[in-house]
Design an enzyme around this catalytic site. Structure first.
Site, PDB file in Angstrom:
ATOM      1  CG  ASP A   1      54.181  88.457  86.739  1.00 17.12           C
ATOM      2  OD1 ASP A   1      54.989  89.328  87.766  1.00 17.12           O
ATOM      3  OD2 ASP A   1      53.708  88.158  86.308  1.00 17.12           O
TER       4      ASP A   1
ATOM      5  CD  GLN B   1      60.526  90.361  91.600  1.00 21.11           C
ATOM      6  OE1 GLN B   1      61.361  90.179  90.809  1.00 21.11           O
ATOM      7  NE2 GLN B   1      60.300  89.043  92.469  1.00 21.11           N
ATOM      8  NE  ARG B   2      52.773  90.501  95.235  1.00 19.34           N
ATOM      9  CZ  ARG B   2      51.945  89.561  95.261  1.00 19.34           C
ATOM     10  NH1 ARG B   2      52.213  88.417  94.538  1.00 19.34           N
ATOM     11  NH2 ARG B   2      51.098  88.929  96.125  1.00 19.34           N
TER      12      ARG B   2
ATOM     13  CG  HIS C   1      56.148  87.334  98.265  1.00 21.21           C
ATOM     14  ND1 HIS C   1      56.487  86.351  97.872  1.00 21.21           N
ATOM     15  CD2 HIS C   1      54.718  87.247  97.343  1.00 21.21           C
ATOM     16  CE1 HIS C   1      55.424  85.627  97.606  1.00 21.21           C
ATOM     17  NE2 HIS C   1      54.317  86.123  96.677  1.00 21.21           N
TER      18      HIS C   1
ATOM     19  CB  THR D   1      49.991  92.342  86.363  1.00 11.91           C
ATOM     20  OG1 THR D   1      51.298  91.550  86.420  1.00 11.91           O
ATOM     21  CG2 THR D   1      49.425  93.010  85.730  1.00 11.91           C
TER      22      THR D   1
ATOM     23  CG  ASP E   1      44.437  87.223  83.103  1.00  7.64           C
ATOM     24  OD1 ASP E   1      43.669  87.611  81.859  1.00  7.64           O
ATOM     25  OD2 ASP E   1      44.435  85.716  83.005  1.00  7.64           O
ATOM     26  N   GLY E   2      42.940  87.574  86.605  1.00  5.83           N
ATOM     27  CA  GLY E   2      42.088  86.407  86.955  1.00  5.83           C
ATOM     28  C   GLY E   2      40.867  87.092  87.118  1.00  5.83           C
TER      29      GLY E   2
ATOM     30  CD  GLU F   1      56.812  83.545  89.090  1.00  5.75           C
ATOM     31  OE1 GLU F   1      57.395  83.656  90.734  1.00  5.75           O
ATOM     32  OE2 GLU F   1      56.223  84.144  88.973  1.00  5.75           O
TER      33      GLU F   1
ATOM     34  CE  LYS G   1      44.231  81.937 100.696  1.00  3.79           C
ATOM     35  NZ  LYS G   1      44.480  81.470 101.756  1.00  3.79           N
TER      36      LYS G   1
HETATM   37  O1  F6P Z   1      51.403  87.683  89.062  1.00  3.13           O
HETATM   38  C1  F6P Z   1      52.153  87.658  90.224  1.00  3.13           C
HETATM   39  C2  F6P Z   1      52.732  87.027  90.992  1.00  3.13           C
HETATM   40  O2  F6P Z   1      53.407  87.948  91.628  1.00  3.13           O
HETATM   41  C3  F6P Z   1      53.761  86.095  90.122  1.00  3.13           C
HETATM   42  O3  F6P Z   1      55.025  86.903  89.511  1.00  3.13           O
HETATM   43  C4  F6P Z   1      53.432  85.285  91.215  1.00  3.13           C
HETATM   44  O4  F6P Z   1      53.787  84.306  90.375  1.00  3.13           O
HETATM   45  C5  F6P Z   1      51.798  85.392  91.544  1.00  3.13           C
HETATM   46  O5  F6P Z   1      51.736  86.487  91.305  1.00  3.13           O
HETATM   47  C6  F6P Z   1      53.121  84.739  93.373  1.00  3.13           C
HETATM   48  O6  F6P Z   1      51.277  84.732  94.047  1.00  3.13           O
HETATM   49  P1  F6P Z   1      51.466  84.603  95.364  1.00  3.13           P
HETATM   50  O7  F6P Z   1      52.543  84.420  96.237  1.00  3.13           O
HETATM   51  O8  F6P Z   1      51.258  86.074  96.127  1.00  3.13           O
HETATM   52  O9  F6P Z   1      50.331  83.912  95.778  1.00  3.13           O
END
Ligand code: F6P
Length: 365
Positions: A143, A291-292, A289, A141, A119-120, A238, A77
């Site tokens: 992704d 996946q993360r 999440h 990332t 990227d951001g 998604e 953010k």
């Molecule tokens: O860009 C990575 C990512 O995991 C995307 O696949 C997903 O849309 C996004 O971040 C979700 O981010 P958050 O829920 O942490 O805001």
């Protein structure tokens, strides 16, 4: 002369971030009088009062390469160019605090910044570089949608988690003669979806790069059922959308959160399948999440460690305005400007798409 380096992690977290931090610190320890500090939650740690920064020495990073998340926190953010401030009426505006950020970095006698982010974050790195900041980017990332690098760390951990999930869905789909729809991450690019669909043996895979035709999906489903018996596993990214349609998601109300919060395409697909008269029962799993989180798999720890060592060596060489990049078998540096120009989409001629079609997978077209 020793270097003082500031490390930040920005954007969504990703398995391997800690392994990068550890490698930066361990590489810096090979040099004389070098110091590494971390800003908490990306640049926020520098911009808040009092500042929130931590010393990253070998003691602080011991053993963290196996841990998910990031020990210095992260945020997706706001940022120095769009810092959210609340107005009297409760609404939010964004202010540019980038000059102030650079001043504060200078006040800390920082020689270089290493920004680990997607990227951001790397677009922010490029802008800070243009303002005179000695910055180096490390691509991150799950992704895998950043161009100018073969892979980003975290991606293959996500693929592993998604593939194991497909494996689990196959056994329950088969037992109940069901359609199982699994939604995975992938905003612009369907790398996680396609990799896990092929590796897990899904019958249908829908990705952002190929808007899907529901009738094609139905053809595949119908071919898999006979007298009510059969099963289908669908993996959908998604960011996938129907032909002529849009992505599924919601606008976030969180201050400074600019992205559409994607999610729900799997439920939309379930309804579309039902509307087409399909009698088989279907269930949706949104991996989200999961996946993360958790530990990075070995290959991601390896890549993250390579990236961290390279990033610190770029500091020593004063190779600023560049991003670390994997170009098999080497780890190289590429201009941030190049790296942030394009997304890494799955190309029409990608061998992975050929492979998927070659095993009869429906890609919705
Ligand atoms: O860009 C990575 C990512 O995991 C995307 O696949 C997903 O849309 C996004 O971040 C979700 O981010 P958050 O829920 O942490 O805001």
């Amino acid at each position: 002369m020793g270097k003082k380096v500031l490390v930040v992690t920005g954007g969504g977290d990703c398995p391997g971030l800690n392994a990068v931090i550890r490698a930066i610190v361990k590489r810096s320890a090979q040099e004389k009088d070098c110091e590494v500090i971390g800003s908490i939650e990306s640049y926020n740690g520098i911009l808040v009062d009092p500042m929130e920064v931590v010393v990253l020495n070998e003691y602080a990073v011991a053993g963290i390469h196996v841990r998910g998340g990031t020990i210095i926190g992260t945020t997706n953010k706001g940022g120095p160019f769009a810092w959210p401030v609340q107005n009297e009426d409760g609404s939010w505006s964004a202010v540019d605090r980038s000059q102030e950020l650079l001043q504060r970095i200078q006040n800390l006698s920082i020689d270089a910044v290493i920004s680990i982010g997607g990227d951001g974050s790397q677009k922010i790195s490029q802008k800070l570089f243009e303002m005179g900041c000695n910055i180096i980017g490390v691509p991150k990332t799950i992704d895998n949608d950043l161009s100018a690098t073969d892979f980003t760390f975290g991606f293959r951990t996500a693929v592993q988690i998604a593939t194991e999930s497909v494996d689990k869905l196959v056994t329950t789909a088969e037992s109940h003669n069901r359609i199982m729809i699994m939604e995975v991450m992938g905003r612009q690019a369907g790398w996680i979806a396609l990799h896990s669909a092929i590796a897990g043996g899904a019958e249908v895979c829908l990705i952002p790069e190929i808007p899907y035709d529901i009738d094609k999906v139905m053809e595949k489903i119908n071919s898999r059922f006979s007298n009510g018996k059969g099963f289908v596993v669908i993996v959908v990214a998604e960011g996938a959308k129907p032909k002529g349609g849009t992505v599924t998601g919601t606008i976030s109300r969180e201050a400074g959160y600019e992205n559409i919060r994607l999610g729900g395409v799997a439920y939309k697909l379930k309804q579309e399948i039902k509307d087409k008269g399909c009698e088989a029962s279907s269930r949706v799993t949104v991996l989200g999440h999961l996946q993360r989180g958790g530990i990075p798999i070995a290959i991601d720890r390896l890549l993250a460690t390579q990236f961290g060592v390279k990033a610190f060596e770029m500091v020593l060489e004063e190779d600023f305005g560049k991003m670390v990049s994997a170009r098999h078998p080497n780890i190289v540096s590429v201009p941030l400007e190049e790296a942030t120009k394009h997304y890494n989409f799955i190309g029409k001629d990608s061998n992975l798409l050929k492979t998927a079609r070659g095993i009869g997978m429906c890609l919705g077209d």
